[in-house]
Each structure stands twice: as structure tokens, then as C-alpha cells.
Design a protein around this motif. Structure first.
Motif, PDB file in Angstrom:
ATOM      1  N   GLU A 118       0.835  -1.210   0.000  1.00  0.00           N
ATOM      2  CA  GLU A 118       0.000   0.000   0.000  1.00  0.00           C
ATOM      3  C   GLU A 118       0.865   1.253   0.000  1.00  0.00           C
ATOM      4  N   LYS A 119       1.958   1.231   0.770  1.00  0.00           N
ATOM      5  CA  LYS A 119       2.870   2.384   0.817  1.00  0.00           C
ATOM      6  C   LYS A 119       3.597   2.556  -0.511  1.00  0.00           C
ATOM      7  N   ILE A 120       4.008   1.451  -1.118  1.00  0.00           N
ATOM      8  CA  ILE A 120       4.673   1.529  -2.423  1.00  0.00           C
ATOM      9  C   ILE A 120       3.759   2.198  -3.446  1.00  0.00           C
ATOM     10  N   VAL A 121       2.508   1.788  -3.466  1.00  0.00           N
ATOM     11  CA  VAL A 121       1.545   2.355  -4.408  1.00  0.00           C
ATOM     12  C   VAL A 121       1.294   3.830  -4.102  1.00  0.00           C
ATOM     13  N   LYS A 122       1.126   4.158  -2.836  1.00  0.00           N
ATOM     14  CA  LYS A 122       0.875   5.549  -2.447  1.00  0.00           C
ATOM     15  C   LYS A 122       2.032   6.445  -2.861  1.00  0.00           C
ATOM     16  N   ASP A 123       3.257   6.027  -2.572  1.00  0.00           N
ATOM     17  CA  ASP A 123       4.428   6.826  -2.931  1.00  0.00           C
ATOM     18  C   ASP A 123       4.543   6.984  -4.446  1.00  0.00           C
ATOM     19  N   THR A 124       4.271   5.913  -5.179  1.00  0.00           N
ATOM     20  CA  THR A 124       4.350   5.964  -6.640  1.00  0.00           C
ATOM     21  C   THR A 124       3.354   6.968  -7.216  1.00  0.00           C
ATOM     22  N   MET A 125       2.128   6.905  -6.750  1.00  0.00           N
ATOM     23  CA  MET A 125       1.092   7.783  -7.280  1.00  0.00           C
ATOM     24  C   MET A 125       1.351   9.242  -6.898  1.00  0.00           C
ATOM     25  N   LEU A 126       1.808   9.478  -5.676  1.00  0.00           N
ATOM     26  CA  LEU A 126       2.070  10.851  -5.246  1.00  0.00           C
ATOM     27  C   LEU A 126       3.256  11.463  -5.981  1.00  0.00           C
ATOM     28  N   GLN A 128       4.610  10.432  -9.001  1.00  0.00           N
ATOM     29  CA  GLN A 128       4.625  10.420 -10.466  1.00  0.00           C
ATOM     30  C   GLN A 128       3.270  10.686 -11.126  1.00  0.00           C
ATOM     31  N   PHE A 129       2.189  10.405 -10.401  1.00  0.00           N
ATOM     32  CA  PHE A 129       0.867  10.540 -11.028  1.00  0.00           C
ATOM     33  C   PHE A 129      -0.120  11.172 -10.040  1.00  0.00           C
ATOM     34  N   LYS A 130       0.278  12.264  -9.424  1.00  0.00           N
ATOM     35  CA  LYS A 130      -0.500  12.827  -8.321  1.00  0.00           C
ATOM     36  C   LYS A 130      -1.857  13.372  -8.758  1.00  0.00           C
ATOM     37  N   GLU A 131      -2.042  13.614 -10.055  1.00  0.00           N
ATOM     38  CA  GLU A 131      -3.338  14.123 -10.527  1.00  0.00           C
ATOM     39  C   GLU A 131      -4.394  13.030 -10.630  1.00  0.00           C
ATOM     40  N   TYR A 132      -3.989  11.778 -10.447  1.00  0.00           N
ATOM     41  CA  TYR A 132      -4.917  10.656 -10.610  1.00  0.00           C
ATOM     42  C   TYR A 132      -5.424  10.137  -9.259  1.00  0.00           C
ATOM     43  N   ARG A 133      -6.736   9.856  -9.217  1.00  0.00           N
ATOM     44  CA  ARG A 133      -7.332   9.210  -8.060  1.00  0.00           C
ATOM     45  C   ARG A 133      -7.198   7.704  -8.211  1.00  0.00           C
ATOM     46  N   TYR A 134      -6.929   7.031  -7.115  1.00  0.00           N
ATOM     47  CA  TYR A 134      -6.717   5.584  -7.175  1.00  0.00           C
ATOM     48  C   TYR A 134      -7.268   4.926  -5.914  1.00  0.00           C
ATOM     49  N   ALA A 135      -7.370   3.602  -5.972  1.00  0.00           N
ATOM     50  CA  ALA A 135      -7.776   2.808  -4.805  1.00  0.00           C
ATOM     51  C   ALA A 135      -6.985   1.507  -4.834  1.00  0.00           C
ATOM     52  N   ILE A 136      -6.776   0.920  -3.661  1.00  0.00           N
ATOM     53  CA  ILE A 136      -6.083  -0.357  -3.574  1.00  0.00           C
ATOM     54  C   ILE A 136      -6.716  -1.186  -2.469  1.00  0.00           C
ATOM     55  N   ASP A 137      -6.790  -2.489  -2.688  1.00  0.00           N
ATOM     56  CA  ASP A 137      -7.389  -3.379  -1.691  1.00  0.00           C
ATOM     57  C   ASP A 137      -6.715  -4.746  -1.794  1.00  0.00           C
ATOM     58  N   PHE A 138      -6.844  -5.520  -0.721  1.00  0.00           N
ATOM     59  CA  PHE A 138      -6.249  -6.847  -0.652  1.00  0.00           C
ATOM     60  C   PHE A 138      -7.272  -7.843  -0.119  1.00  0.00           C
ATOM     61  N   LYS A 139      -7.162  -9.073  -0.571  1.00  0.00           N
ATOM     62  CA  LYS A 139      -7.982 -10.135  -0.001  1.00  0.00           C
ATOM     63  C   LYS A 139      -7.317 -11.482  -0.270  1.00  0.00           C
ATOM     64  N   GLU A 140      -7.687 -12.464   0.523  1.00  0.00           N
ATOM     65  CA  GLU A 140      -7.175 -13.809   0.292  1.00  0.00           C
ATOM     66  C   GLU A 140      -8.021 -14.482  -0.789  1.00  0.00           C
ATOM     67  N   ASP A 141      -7.365 -15.082  -1.746  1.00  0.00           N
ATOM     68  CA  ASP A 141      -8.056 -15.771  -2.839  1.00  0.00           C
ATOM     69  C   ASP A 141      -7.256 -17.017  -3.191  1.00  0.00           C
ATOM     70  N   LYS A 142      -7.310 -18.002  -2.315  1.00  0.00           N
ATOM     71  CA  LYS A 142      -6.495 -19.208  -2.464  1.00  0.00           C
ATOM     72  C   LYS A 142      -6.801 -19.971  -3.742  1.00  0.00           C
ATOM     73  N   GLU A 143      -8.035 -19.964  -4.171  1.00  0.00           N
ATOM     74  CA  GLU A 143      -8.433 -20.716  -5.365  1.00  0.00           C
ATOM     75  C   GLU A 143      -8.366 -19.869  -6.637  1.00  0.00           C
ATOM     76  N   TRP A 144      -7.916 -18.640  -6.516  1.00  0.00           N
ATOM     77  CA  TRP A 144      -7.858 -17.721  -7.652  1.00  0.00           C
ATOM     78  C   TRP A 144      -9.226 -17.607  -8.316  1.00  0.00           C
ATOM     79  N   ASN A 145     -10.251 -17.450  -7.486  1.00  0.00           N
ATOM     80  CA  ASN A 145     -11.623 -17.388  -8.003  1.00  0.00           C
ATOM     81  C   ASN A 145     -11.841 -16.195  -8.935  1.00  0.00           C
ATOM     82  N   ASP A 146     -11.217 -15.064  -8.606  1.00  0.00           N
ATOM     83  CA  ASP A 146     -11.419 -13.894  -9.463  1.00  0.00           C
ATOM     84  C   ASP A 146     -10.779 -14.093 -10.836  1.00  0.00           C
ATOM     85  N   TYR A 147      -9.696 -14.834 -10.880  1.00  0.00           N
ATOM     86  CA  TYR A 147      -9.081 -15.118 -12.180  1.00  0.00           C
ATOM     87  C   TYR A 147      -9.982 -16.022 -13.010  1.00  0.00           C
TER      88      TYR A 147
END
Length: 264
Positions: A118-126, A128-147
């Protein structure tokens, strides 16, 4: 074809091919473009890569369909590449796919852990791309259901991808898509009666039966090869291929692709 090594566990590494493909669909009744690594289907879920990372960035100037415009395309690509590269410097991470829809780009990644991402993403956006709004989230997906259940194409979408690959090969050899030529198709059935029902239906659609064979060593014992004079304009290819897929499904058959000579 490019390849990358990913650690499956401490004592084993697996090799994952990079077979990226794109297709259009609708998500929540909005146009969407999904790009994913089809090769992951051969190995996922990958042991240890159970944490899913979702990153989303809002486009500044989407077109009327919610996709990137030509003016913003390079910047959005740069955001995707930079986010993934910066996370990869500290984490083993696999990019499974990306979606453009409703004025945003969503990335789906899998990693063994998500500490400080989350910190890596925040630092990157601030930085290099501070004009863009973004969101980040995490979850466990052992079976790769979203894929498998969200990113991965359904049979018709998958066939569209395959159609596109054949069409691209034809174009590379100077094919004129508007010229009619004999396009032949292969379909397989488990029994003779189902094959005959399909044959009767496609004859009514103007197809010629080129061949019908039996191979008792296969589960789908009966192969049917048919042909018709058609163009290779992409949307028309999809229309007649999908029609054959539907007819094959009704007879419990399996559509297995098409081919044709180059028309100049």
C-alpha cells in the motif's frame, strides 16, 4: 513467447508462459475490455500466491464507452507498468489481468504477502501521477476465483480470442477479409446420432459436409468437417462461429476451430 519464473514454494519453481489476450464484454451492463494472461490457467492457483492485490485508477478523460482515449493511453499504460514494476522490486508478484471499464483501469495481481505494498503504491502515485485518483485493496483468494470466474473468458469470449488470432495470421499474409472463400470448421461429437442432428442443421445454413470420421480412441468419437463460402471480417467471423457453437452445444458437441485459404 516470453517466460518468467515464479517461486511455487521454497524448493520448487514453476515456469509460466506469457500468453496475453484481450476481449470485450459487459460488466454491470457497461462496456468492458479484459486483458489477461491465459497461460496462468495451466498452473493456477499457484501455491503460496494466495493474496490478491486489486489496484484501480480513475481515468481523467475517458471516452463515451468508459475506455482510454488516444491522448491518455500512454499515461495509463505508464501507470500500470510503474505500479507493477515498483511492487515487483520488493515482492514476488504475478499480474493476472487488467480491466478497463466505466472510466477506470483495474489491475489484478497475486502475491505471497502484501506487506508495505500500500505504501509503495501511495508513494508511486504521489510522486509520479499525483493528478490521478486511485484505490487499492487486498484479499485472500487461495483458489484464484477472481481469475477463473471473473477475468477468464466464457467459451464464446474465448473463441473470439482464437478467431482474432487466426484473422491476424491471415492479415499478416495479405488476406483480403472482404473476399469470400471456403472457410471450413471442425466439430466433434460423442455419438453418431448427435453428429447427424448437427449435420442436418448446418446443411440448412448452406454448409457443405467435407468429411465425417469415427475414432473410437477419443471420447468425442465423431469428427465433422464442414465448409461454406464466407468472408473473414472479424464481426462476421464471430457471428457464424458462434452460430456453429450454439448448434454444436445443442447436440452435445464440441466446436474445435476454423481455417481457410488466403484470399488476395
Amino acid at each position: 513467447m516470453f517466460k518468467k519464473l515464479f517461486g511455487k514454494n521454497k524448493s520448487e519453481k514453476i515456469e509460466v508462459n506469457q500468453d496475453w489476450a484481450s476481449f470485450f464484454c459487459r460488466i454491470e451492463d457497461k462496456p468492458a475490455s479484459i486483458r489477461l494472461n491465459l497461460a496462468l490457467h495451466q498452473v493456477a492457483p499457484i501455491n503460496g500466491y494466495y493474496q490478491q492485490i486489486w489496484f484501480s485508477v480513475k481515468l481523467l478523460h475517458p471516452d463515451e464507452n468508459g475506455f482510454t482515449t488516444r491522448e491518455e493511453f500512454e499515461t495509463i499504460n505508464a501507470i500500470e507498468d510503474t505500479i507493477f514494476d515498483n511492487i515487483s522490486t520488493k515482492h514476488d508478484v504475478i499480474l493476472a489481468g487488467a480491466i478497463k471499464t466505466d472510466g477506470r483501469l483495474d489491475l489484478y495481481m497475486y502475491a505471497p504477502a502484501t506487506d508495505d505494498i500500500e505504501k509503495i503504491v501511495k508513494d508511486t502515485m504521489l510522486q509520479q501521477f499525483k493528478e490521478y485518483r486511485y484505490a487499492i485493496d487486498f484479499k485472500e483468494d487461495k483458489e484464484w476465483n477472481d481469475y477463473y470466474n471473473f477475468l477468464y473468458p466464457n467459451p464464446y469470449e474465448f473463441q473470439t480470442i482464437q478467431n482474432g488470432k487466426v484473422i491476424m495470421q491471415l492479415r499478416e499474409h495479405g488476406d483480403n477479409p472482404e473476399k469470400k472463400r471456403k472457410v471450413d470448421h471442425w466439430i466433434y461429437f460423442k455419438n453418431n446420432n448427435e453428429a447427424d442432428v448437427f449435420i442436418e442443421a448446418v446443411i440448412d445454413l448452406g454448409y457443405e459436409i467435407l468429411n465425417k470420421e469415427k475414432n473410437e480412441e477419443n471420447e468425442f468419437q465423431y469428427s465433422v468437417n464442414i465448409a461454406r463460402e464466407d468472408v473473414t471480417i472479424p464481426h462476421e467471423v464471430n457471428d457464424y462461429v458462434w452460430e456453429l457453437m450454439e448448434l454444436a452445444n445443442k447436440s452435445n458437441g464440441m466446436y474445435d476451430g476454423w481455417g481457410c485459404p488466403i484470399a488476395n
